[in-house]
Design a protein around this motif. Structure first.
Motif, mmCIF file in Angstrom:
data_model
loop_
_atom_site.group_PDB
_atom_site.id
_atom_site.type_symbol
_atom_site.label_atom_id
_atom_site.label_comp_id
_atom_site.label_asym_id
_atom_site.label_seq_id
_atom_site.Cartn_x
_atom_site.Cartn_y
_atom_site.Cartn_z
ATOM 1 N N LEU A 133 0.872 -1.174 0.000
ATOM 2 C CA LEU A 133 0.000 0.000 0.000
ATOM 3 C C LEU A 133 0.910 1.224 0.000
ATOM 4 O O LEU A 133 1.534 1.540 1.011
ATOM 5 C CB LEU A 133 -0.911 -0.005 1.226
ATOM 6 C CG LEU A 133 -2.202 0.826 1.140
ATOM 7 C CD1 LEU A 133 -3.153 0.459 2.265
ATOM 8 C CD2 LEU A 133 -1.932 2.316 1.139
ATOM 9 N N ARG A 134 0.988 1.867 -1.136
ATOM 10 C CA ARG A 134 1.924 2.981 -1.288
ATOM 11 C C ARG A 134 1.270 4.310 -0.908
ATOM 12 O O ARG A 134 0.152 4.609 -1.319
ATOM 13 C CB ARG A 134 2.444 3.045 -2.725
ATOM 14 C CG ARG A 134 3.214 1.802 -3.136
ATOM 15 C CD ARG A 134 3.945 1.998 -4.463
ATOM 16 N NE ARG A 134 4.699 0.802 -4.832
ATOM 17 C CZ ARG A 134 5.878 0.464 -4.317
ATOM 18 N NH1 ARG A 134 6.441 1.247 -3.419
ATOM 19 N NH2 ARG A 134 6.496 -0.635 -4.701
ATOM 20 N N THR A 135 1.988 5.058 -0.102
ATOM 21 C CA THR A 135 1.572 6.408 0.273
ATOM 22 C C THR A 135 2.819 7.293 0.184
ATOM 23 O O THR A 135 3.936 6.789 0.049
ATOM 24 C CB THR A 135 1.039 6.452 1.726
ATOM 25 O OG1 THR A 135 2.135 6.261 2.642
ATOM 26 C CG2 THR A 135 -0.020 5.376 1.976
ATOM 27 N N PRO A 136 2.647 8.606 0.265
ATOM 28 C CA PRO A 136 3.839 9.476 0.283
ATOM 29 C C PRO A 136 4.832 9.099 1.372
ATOM 30 O O PRO A 136 6.042 9.265 1.206
ATOM 31 C CB PRO A 136 3.254 10.873 0.501
ATOM 32 C CG PRO A 136 1.893 10.790 -0.124
ATOM 33 C CD PRO A 136 1.403 9.403 0.187
ATOM 34 N N GLU A 192 -3.420 24.699 5.518
ATOM 35 C CA GLU A 192 -3.589 26.154 5.505
ATOM 36 C C GLU A 192 -2.291 26.872 5.147
ATOM 37 O O GLU A 192 -2.308 27.957 4.575
ATOM 38 C CB GLU A 192 -4.088 26.628 6.873
ATOM 39 C CG GLU A 192 -5.545 26.257 7.147
ATOM 40 C CD GLU A 192 -5.952 26.554 8.578
ATOM 41 O OE1 GLU A 192 -5.135 27.151 9.317
ATOM 42 O OE2 GLU A 192 -7.084 26.182 8.962
ATOM 43 N N LYS A 193 -1.166 26.247 5.500
ATOM 44 C CA LYS A 193 0.149 26.826 5.199
ATOM 45 C C LYS A 193 0.726 26.282 3.891
ATOM 46 O O LYS A 193 1.879 26.579 3.555
ATOM 47 C CB LYS A 193 1.117 26.525 6.341
ATOM 48 C CG LYS A 193 0.713 27.113 7.687
ATOM 49 C CD LYS A 193 0.807 28.630 7.680
ATOM 50 C CE LYS A 193 0.518 29.195 9.071
ATOM 51 N NZ LYS A 193 0.625 30.673 9.100
ATOM 52 N N ASN A 194 -0.089 25.498 3.178
ATOM 53 C CA ASN A 194 0.356 24.871 1.925
ATOM 54 C C ASN A 194 1.619 24.038 2.122
ATOM 55 O O ASN A 194 2.525 24.025 1.283
ATOM 56 C CB ASN A 194 0.607 25.942 0.841
ATOM 57 C CG ASN A 194 -0.671 26.631 0.409
ATOM 58 O OD1 ASN A 194 -1.688 25.986 0.169
ATOM 59 N ND2 ASN A 194 -0.627 27.953 0.335
ATOM 60 N N ILE A 195 1.655 23.331 3.241
ATOM 61 C CA ILE A 195 2.786 22.453 3.550
ATOM 62 C C ILE A 195 2.415 21.029 3.178
ATOM 63 O O ILE A 195 1.455 20.467 3.713
ATOM 64 C CB ILE A 195 3.161 22.535 5.035
ATOM 65 C CG1 ILE A 195 3.600 23.957 5.400
ATOM 66 C CG2 ILE A 195 4.270 21.530 5.369
ATOM 67 C CD1 ILE A 195 3.803 24.169 6.885
ATOM 68 N N ASP A 196 3.150 20.452 2.253
ATOM 69 C CA ASP A 196 2.902 19.083 1.802
ATOM 70 C C ASP A 196 3.907 18.163 2.495
ATOM 71 O O ASP A 196 5.015 17.970 2.010
ATOM 72 C CB ASP A 196 3.039 18.991 0.283
ATOM 73 C CG ASP A 196 2.666 17.619 -0.256
ATOM 74 O OD1 ASP A 196 2.039 16.852 0.501
ATOM 75 O OD2 ASP A 196 3.019 17.309 -1.410
ATOM 76 N N MET A 197 3.518 17.628 3.640
ATOM 77 C CA MET A 197 4.408 16.799 4.439
ATOM 78 C C MET A 197 3.648 15.582 4.947
ATOM 79 O O MET A 197 2.543 15.717 5.477
ATOM 80 C CB MET A 197 4.958 17.605 5.626
ATOM 81 C CG MET A 197 5.903 16.834 6.519
ATOM 82 S SD MET A 197 6.666 17.887 7.808
ATOM 83 C CE MET A 197 5.249 18.225 8.846
ATOM 84 N N PRO A 198 4.198 14.362 4.791
ATOM 85 C CA PRO A 198 3.512 13.175 5.290
ATOM 86 C C PRO A 198 3.267 13.221 6.790
ATOM 87 O O PRO A 198 4.142 13.605 7.560
ATOM 88 C CB PRO A 198 4.468 12.037 4.916
ATOM 89 C CG PRO A 198 5.252 12.556 3.769
ATOM 90 C CD PRO A 198 5.431 14.021 4.065
#
Length: 366
Positions: free
Chosen positions: A13-16, A175-181
């Motif tokens: 099961l692949r996720t970021p 809200e901060k547009n932070i793309d972090m797992p």
């Protein structure tokens, strides 16, 4: 009677998050002091999850040996949990870099320069956090992912349930547009929980108590049986163990600490801190530096700092020496839902088969 066919291995099961750390399944075994040694860590990683060594209760030399042992038992990615406020944290970080450890996890976020150094050498940095604002802060410092532990979790924990803390963290990052797992922790033990975490927007789950209660865990069998007897109401969040909120099993010692004299408890804590110093070979000057750092970073009182030195010995008595009356047994509330002691591979396969079933069912709705 014919033998039952062996179930097929669960699909990956692949996720970021799995892509970030290079694992098959989005499942993390947390770094538990006295519990997460080479055997449990390597078994988790070999099963397709991410095992994490707990180094806070190890000397530098013991950590060096534990990393070497883990590497001899698995060729899969694994991590090491480090106390960011320890005086020798920079040396331990150098060790991780030198040994090619994939992940460095932290209960308290390390300084920005240490994060930068780890990332420059390809080490994934994953702090554990207990508030949305902390997730935003460590992201701005360069952390690669965060583990979000809700109040159901064992050991040091906060007051907010995972079902509220997790979405608050996800919303704050968005809200901060932070793309972090984001990895969810606190109350997880099966595939339903993993599916629920993914539905919230997390990219995996982390579990401590569930991995403690496996056949690969080095915790004495008598202690595991003590855990298996417990129900959902058999844990308590105590500040009498080390001055900070700490979820543990209700044992005679914990009940005594909760109802006892605080002055006597402080003297007992100081005595145990001295024993921990002798066991690890630490100097009083080093412990004092650690205490000052702890007091500064965590805003603890001196009484809490002294009591913090008490914790490793109380946990050792319970989790290593098997003394369930005189020791402390950290535990999440999930202990009341656990009834067996599978291997790490059996556990992860069970979780993943159930998670795939739940996700398939959810996909068919509407």
């Amino acid at each position: 009677m014919s033998a039952q066919p062996t179930p097929a291995r669960a699909a990956s099961l692949r996720t970021p998050f799995t892509e970030l750390v290079g694992i098959e399944y989005p499942i993390v075994q947390t770094g538990m002091g006295w519990v997460s040694g080479p055997s449990l860590t390597s078994a988790t990683s070999n099963a397709g999850g991410l095992g994490i060594l707990a180094s806070a209760t190890m000397t530098y030399e013991e950590l060096e040996a534990a990393i070497a042992k883990t590497k001899s038992l698995t060729d899969k990615p694994f991590g090491v949990n480090i106390r960011a406020d320890a005086t020798d944290a920079p040396q331990r970080i150098d060790l991780l870099i030198r040994e090619g450890v994939k992940v460095a996890s932290f209960a308290l976020a390390p300084k920005q320069e240490l994060i930068a150094k780890l990332k420059d050498h390809g080490v994934v940095v994953i702090p554990s956090i207990g508030a949305a604002k902390h997730a935003v802060k460590v992201a701005s410092w360069g952390a690669d992912a965060v583990i979000v532990q809700g109040g159901e979790g064992g050991g040091h924990t906060g007051p907010v349930a995972t079902t509220l803390l997790l979405p608050s963290v996800l919303d704050a990052l968005a809200e901060k547009n932070i793309d972090m797992p984001v990895v969810a922790a606190g109350g997880f033990f099966d595939g339903r929980g993993l599916a629920a975490a993914l539905a919230y927007g997390a990219q995996g789950v982390a579990m401590g108590t569930r991995f403690l209660l496996t056949s690969d865990s080095a915790v004495p069998d008598s202690v595991k049986q003590e855990y298996l007897k417990r129900g959902l109401n058999d844990t308590v969040v105590s500040v009498k163990v080390d001055g900070m909120p700490h979820r543990v099993l209700r044992t005679p010692l914990v009940e005594a600490l909760e109802s006892g004299n605080s002055v006597k408890a402080l003297f007992a804590a100081a005595r145990n801190a001295n024993e921990f110093k002798q066991m690890t070979g630490m100097r009083w000057t080093s412990m004092l530096k650690d205490g000052l750092s702890m007091k500064k970073s965590g805003e603890r009182t001196w009484q809490q700092v002294i009591m913090a030195g008490n914790t490793p010995m109380l946990l050792k008595a319970g989790l290593v020496e098997g003394d369930t009356r005189a020791g402390v047994l950290a535990s999440g509330q999930v202990v009341g839902m656990i009834e067996d002691l599978p291997s790490c591979d059996e556990l992860i396969q069970s979780i993943m088969h159930q998670a795939h079933e739940r996700l398939k069912t959810l996909g068919s709705l509407g």
